[in-house]
Design an enzyme around this catalytic site. Structure first.
Site, PDB file in Angstrom:
ATOM      1  N   HIS A 239       5.308   0.408  13.690  1.00  0.00           N
ATOM      2  CA  HIS A 239       4.747   1.437  12.819  1.00  0.00           C
ATOM      3  C   HIS A 239       3.879   0.835  11.712  1.00  0.00           C
ATOM      4  CE1 HIS A 239       3.616   5.048  10.986  1.00  0.00           C
ATOM      5  NE2 HIS A 239       3.908   4.481   9.852  1.00  0.00           N
ATOM      6  N   TYR A 243      -0.672   0.791   9.691  1.00  0.00           N
ATOM      7  CA  TYR A 243      -1.248   0.750   8.343  1.00  0.00           C
ATOM      8  C   TYR A 243      -1.954  -0.574   8.092  1.00  0.00           C
ATOM      9  CZ  TYR A 243       1.481   4.944   7.882  1.00  0.00           C
ATOM     10  OH  TYR A 243       1.993   6.180   8.096  1.00  0.00           O
ATOM     11  N   ARG A 454      -0.217   7.267  29.681  1.00  0.00           N
ATOM     12  CA  ARG A 454      -0.213   6.036  30.463  1.00  0.00           C
ATOM     13  C   ARG A 454      -0.068   6.300  31.958  1.00  0.00           C
ATOM     14  NH1 ARG A 454       3.454   2.122  26.524  1.00  0.00           N
ATOM     15  NH2 ARG A 454       1.661   1.402  25.364  1.00  0.00           N
TER      16      ARG A 454
HETATM   17 FE1  HAS Z   1       0.780   7.479  14.246  1.00  0.00          FE
HETATM   18  C1  HAS Z   1       2.426   7.170  17.261  1.00  0.00           C
HETATM   19  C2  HAS Z   1       3.354   9.362  13.001  1.00  0.00           C
HETATM   20  C3  HAS Z   1      -0.765   7.622  11.153  1.00  0.00           C
HETATM   21  C4  HAS Z   1      -1.429   5.073  15.248  1.00  0.00           C
HETATM   22  N1  HAS Z   1       0.526   6.371  15.933  1.00  0.00           N
HETATM   23  C5  HAS Z   1       1.300   6.405  17.075  1.00  0.00           C
HETATM   24  C6  HAS Z   1       0.768   5.487  18.041  1.00  0.00           C
HETATM   25  C7  HAS Z   1      -0.297   4.869  17.449  1.00  0.00           C
HETATM   26  C8  HAS Z   1      -0.442   5.440  16.138  1.00  0.00           C
HETATM   27  C9  HAS Z   1      -1.169   3.786  18.063  1.00  0.00           C
HETATM   28  O1  HAS Z   1       6.245   9.944  13.741  1.00  0.00           O
HETATM   29  C10 HAS Z   1       1.307   5.286  19.453  1.00  0.00           C
HETATM   30  C11 HAS Z   1       2.121   4.055  19.608  1.00  0.00           C
HETATM   31  C12 HAS Z   1       2.576   3.949  21.031  1.00  0.00           C
HETATM   32  O2  HAS Z   1       1.849   3.350  21.840  1.00  0.00           O
HETATM   33  O3  HAS Z   1       3.643   4.462  21.371  1.00  0.00           O
HETATM   34  N2  HAS Z   1       1.200   8.384  12.440  1.00  0.00           N
HETATM   35  C13 HAS Z   1       2.282   9.118  12.160  1.00  0.00           C
HETATM   36  C14 HAS Z   1       2.201   9.625  10.788  1.00  0.00           C
HETATM   37  C15 HAS Z   1       1.022   9.133  10.273  1.00  0.00           C
HETATM   38  C16 HAS Z   1       0.415   8.341  11.318  1.00  0.00           C
HETATM   39  C17 HAS Z   1       3.189  10.482  10.073  1.00  0.00           C
HETATM   40  N3  HAS Z   1      -0.791   6.559  13.386  1.00  0.00           N
HETATM   41  C18 HAS Z   1      -1.249   6.740  12.096  1.00  0.00           C
HETATM   42  C19 HAS Z   1      -2.344   5.852  11.829  1.00  0.00           C
HETATM   43  C20 HAS Z   1      -2.535   5.124  12.981  1.00  0.00           C
HETATM   44  C21 HAS Z   1      -1.555   5.587  13.944  1.00  0.00           C
HETATM   45  C22 HAS Z   1      -3.077   5.765  10.516  1.00  0.00           C
HETATM   46  C23 HAS Z   1      -3.500   4.065  13.291  1.00  0.00           C
HETATM   47  C24 HAS Z   1      -4.351   3.532  12.456  1.00  0.00           C
HETATM   48  N4  HAS Z   1       2.528   8.165  15.007  1.00  0.00           N
HETATM   49  C25 HAS Z   1       3.461   8.863  14.301  1.00  0.00           C
HETATM   50  C26 HAS Z   1       4.657   9.035  15.149  1.00  0.00           C
HETATM   51  C27 HAS Z   1       4.391   8.400  16.358  1.00  0.00           C
HETATM   52  C28 HAS Z   1       3.048   7.862  16.225  1.00  0.00           C
HETATM   53  C29 HAS Z   1       5.893   9.717  14.817  1.00  0.00           C
HETATM   54  C30 HAS Z   1       5.338   8.271  17.561  1.00  0.00           C
HETATM   55  C31 HAS Z   1       5.089   9.324  18.535  1.00  0.00           C
HETATM   56  C32 HAS Z   1       5.879   9.142  19.797  1.00  0.00           C
HETATM   57  O4  HAS Z   1       6.712  10.012  20.088  1.00  0.00           O
HETATM   58  O5  HAS Z   1       5.695   8.152  20.510  1.00  0.00           O
HETATM   59  C33 HAS Z   1       0.502   9.340   8.847  1.00  0.00           C
HETATM   60  O6  HAS Z   1       0.301   8.100   8.239  1.00  0.00           O
HETATM   61  C34 HAS Z   1      -0.777  10.120   8.799  1.00  0.00           C
HETATM   62  C35 HAS Z   1      -1.238  10.348   7.391  1.00  0.00           C
HETATM   63  C36 HAS Z   1      -2.652  10.838   7.335  1.00  0.00           C
HETATM   64  C37 HAS Z   1      -3.129  11.814   6.547  1.00  0.00           C
HETATM   65  C38 HAS Z   1      -4.572  12.176   6.593  1.00  0.00           C
HETATM   66  C39 HAS Z   1      -5.269  11.888   5.270  1.00  0.00           C
HETATM   67  C40 HAS Z   1      -6.732  12.102   5.392  1.00  0.00           C
HETATM   68  C41 HAS Z   1      -7.663  11.339   4.771  1.00  0.00           C
HETATM   69  C42 HAS Z   1      -9.129  11.645   4.956  1.00  0.00           C
HETATM   70  C43 HAS Z   1      -9.625  12.526   3.847  1.00  0.00           C
HETATM   71  C44 HAS Z   1     -10.994  12.949   4.091  1.00  0.00           C
HETATM   72  C45 HAS Z   1     -11.994  12.812   3.215  1.00  0.00           C
HETATM   73  C46 HAS Z   1     -13.335  13.179   3.690  1.00  0.00           C
HETATM   74  C47 HAS Z   1     -11.849  12.252   1.848  1.00  0.00           C
HETATM   75  C48 HAS Z   1      -2.255  12.540   5.614  1.00  0.00           C
HETATM   76  C49 HAS Z   1      -7.294  10.213   3.864  1.00  0.00           C
HETATM   77  C50 HAS Z   1     -14.127  14.068   2.787  1.00  0.00           C
HETATM   78  C51 HAS Z   1     -15.509  14.003   3.289  1.00  0.00           C
HETATM   79  C52 HAS Z   1     -16.374  14.992   3.287  1.00  0.00           C
HETATM   80  C53 HAS Z   1     -17.701  14.765   3.861  1.00  0.00           C
HETATM   81  C54 HAS Z   1     -16.042  16.325   2.763  1.00  0.00           C
HETATM   82 CU    CU Z   2       4.591   5.257  13.615  1.00  0.00          CU
END
Ligand code: HAS
Ligand code: CU
Length: 562
Positions: A239, A243, A454
């Site tokens: 996990h 990050y 997969r």
């Molecule tokens: Fe995930 C599975 C939960 C974030 C990558 N994740 C994966 C896998 C990968 C991955 C590769 O709880 C699969 C692994 C495998 O092969 O089995 N993930 C989360 C949660 C977050 C999260 C809670 N994941 C990521 C990030 C990754 C990533 C970042 C890669 C870099 N994930 C999971 C869970 C699994 C999981 C379970 C397991 C699932 C399973 O059953 O196998 C959080 O960190 C997400 C937080 C993100 C936000 C979004 C904030 C938005 C932002 C942009 C703002 C936009 C602006 C634009 C400012 C709250 C910061 C404005 C612009 C204008 C033009 C208006």
């Molecule tokens: Cu995770």
């Protein structure tokens, strides 16, 4: 409207300090780390094409001269993109930002060079068995699937390279502190260092897994291994690794993009707090990848599931504070009304456009992450196509498209050439965003109707079981092909730039000014204290889990199912 220094029009006048000279040996290492990462992006992306075509019913694997099998291709895709591309880029970029932040070279040129050579050797060693078909174990290399020892040795060297980078950062911090007693660590260096301290602790899990369990087992020194213990060690790292991939993009969004759009970092201490929260909360949540595993106590899974909601928080703060910084810049450029600042941002700058699109796509990545992490809902999506849908929005776009955006100033910066093909680069950024949205729509819809992940879906005998899968696969395949086309455009731009088709020129490393208010929130300066708190929280969260899995039950021989 929010009253903040970042939103004041005069913010655009802030001028960052001059750039330090970088010793040739360090520049060499940084340059080649970045180029290696882009090479991995190209190779991994190529196999992405074959997977996308698979979804469209075209099975090209049998006609490939090398790695002509679905799972072998998927292994190359995952290892190159998730491990090599990300590690090498982080090592390169965050070494450079450490130099820029401290306004002094890294403490050791030797360490910088070793960091490059060790990952290069690691990639070569791991590639041999992968290409020879002796390590078709995917990027998660779960035992009892057993790879050739060289594969594990290659991984060890890749991780070693990140540790060497971190050590160099910490030595540079020590030297800087000696010359600047009592001063607050410059923000760009601070965020870069905290990213690596988090990763240093996180990577201990996979290091133990590989060195103690998998390597001796694949060498034949021990006949059996413990798959459950190995998986738990893997996800201890697995996990927080996401990050480790993401935070270099955050370093750019917080400390560089504001400069590129003509604004300032919204809040210096808040940015520090965000990175410290990642240090604290990234690791004790790995069990959210193991919700379905009966060997782990449900109470621990539920507890780590709750902590996962905690690690969601710093990204929410990021969404609001990066947006505030963008809003300030857009208003300083004359944007009015609720959303009028958005079109005023410099969308014609490909480096900015790519990263803004990466941010927008990441909102959906966050939403899907929240779905994954909800214990009961996870049972619906686990091991389905929903998961690759999620991670192509996150690592596949929030990270990869940000790296591409960064490359649009970094490659000119490192090569001394002007960016070639600006218009192509702009088309590239939009194509990637459109492509991934189609791709993820296909995967997510498929996943919600139980399409397995997969799996070579086009040749699956049960494809017709769910009528909607046909259309889902078309979207996934089409989106994937569009992403590959976008990738080709990216490499054209990189090639044209490296070949100097637009001539020579110097490029600025965009370093945003921010309102540094000494004494505000001194708690964010206590890096040591935060590290101790992190270790305590990990002990509380993982102690009972590992105690219940020890001593290891070495009961499984290695399997070669390919
Ligand atoms: Fe995930 C599975 C939960 C974030 C990558 N994740 C994966 C896998 C990968 C991955 C590769 O709880 C699969 C692994 C495998 O092969 O089995 N993930 C989360 C949660 C977050 C999260 C809670 N994941 C990521 C990030 C990754 C990533 C970042 C890669 C870099 N994930 C999971 C869970 C699994 C999981 C379970 C397991 C699932 C399973 O059953 O196998 C959080 O960190 C997400 C937080 C993100 C936000 C979004 C904030 C938005 C932002 C942009 C703002 C936009 C602006 C634009 C400012 C709250 C910061 C404005 C612009 C204008 C033009 C208006
Ligand atoms: Cu995770």
């Amino acid at each position: 409207m929010i009253e903040s220094p970042a939103l004041r029009p005069e913010a655009v006048e802030a001028v960052p300090p001059p750039e330090p000279a970088i010793p040739a040996g360090q520049l060499f290492a940084i340059r080649w780390l970045v180029y290696l990462s882009l090479f991995a992006l190209a190779l991994g992306g190529l196999y992405g094409l074959f997977q996308a075509l698979q979804r469209l019913g075209m099975n090209v694997y049998p006609s490939l001269p090398i790695a002509g099998e679905y799972y072998q291709g998927l292994t190359i895709h995952g290892v190159m993109l998730a491990l090599v591309f990300t590690f090498a880029f982080s090592n390169g970029l965050l070494s450079l930002t450490t130099i820029r932040g401290f306004e002094r070279p890294l403490a050791s040129t030797l360490l910088a060079q070793l960091a490059f050579w060790s990952i290069l050797l690691g990639v070569v060693l791991a590639s041999v068995p992968i290409l020879a078909g002796n390590a078709t174990v995917l990027f998660t290399f779960y035992p009892p699937l057993q790879a050739h020892p060289l594969f594990y040795l290659g991984l060890v060297l890749a991780v070693l390279s990140t540790w060497l980078t971190s050590l160099n950062q910490l030595l540079t911090l020590r030297a800087w502190r000696r010359d600047h007693p009592g001063e607050r660590i410059p923000l760009m260096a601070f965020t870069s260092i905290v990213t690596y301290v988090m990763w240093d602790i996180a990577s201990v899990g996979v290091a133990i897994e590989v060195v103690v369990l998998l390597l001796p087992w694949s060498l034949g020194l021990v006949p059996n291994t413990d798959p459950e213990l190995a998986r738990t060690l893997f996800w201890f790292t697995g996990h927080p690794i996401v990050y480790f991939w993401l935070l270099p993009a955050y370093v750019s969004w917080y400390t560089m993009i504001p400069r590129q759009v003509g604004g300032r970092t919204f809040s210096d201490p808040l940015t520090r707090l965000v990175f410290l929260l990642f240090l604290l909360l990234s690791i004790p949540v790995g069990l959210h990848h193991q919700f379905t595993e009966s060997a782990v106590a449900p109470s621990m899974k539920a507890y780590q599931g709750l902590l996962t909601f905690g690690v969601f928080f710093p990204s929410i703060v990021t969404a609001f504070s990066v947006m505030a910084s963008l809003e300030g810049a857009g208003r300083a450029r004359g944007g009015e009304g609720l959303l009028g600042w958005i079109p005023r941002l410099p969308w014609s700058d490909p480096s900015v456009a790519a990263q803004l699109l990466a941010m927008l796509v990441f909102m959906l990545g966050g939403v899907t992450g929240l779905i994954n992490s909800s214990y009961t809902v996870n049972l619906l999506v686990h091991n389905t196509a929903f998961i690759p849908g999620h991670f192509h929005l996150t690592v596949g776009t929030a990270v990869a498209l940000s790296v591409i955006g960064i490359a649009y100033w970094l490659v000119p910066y490192l090569s001394g050439h002007r960016l070639w093909g600006r218009q192509l680069a702009l088309v590239q950024a939009w194509l990637w965003a459109i492509g991934v949205l189609l791709f993820a729509r296909g995967q997510i819809a498929g996943g919600l109707t139980s399409m397995p992940r997969r799996t070579a879906m086009a040749t699956a005998t049960y494809l017709d079981l769910v009528p909607s899968w046909g259309f889902d696969n078309v979207l996934t395949g089409l989106g994937g092909v569009i992403m590959v086309v976008s990738g080709v455009l990216f490499f054209l731009v990189v090639l044209g730039t490296l070949c100097g088709w637009a001539g020579r020129g110097t490029t600025e490393l965009p370093a945003a000014a921010s309102e540094v208010r000494p004494g505000v929130w001194p708690v964010v300066d206590r890096l040591g204290g935060w590290t101790v708190a992190t270790l305590v929280l990990i002990a509380l969260s993982y102690g009972p889990v590992f105690l219940s899995l020890l001593p290891p039950s070495l009961n499984s021989p290695g399997f070669r199912v390919w």
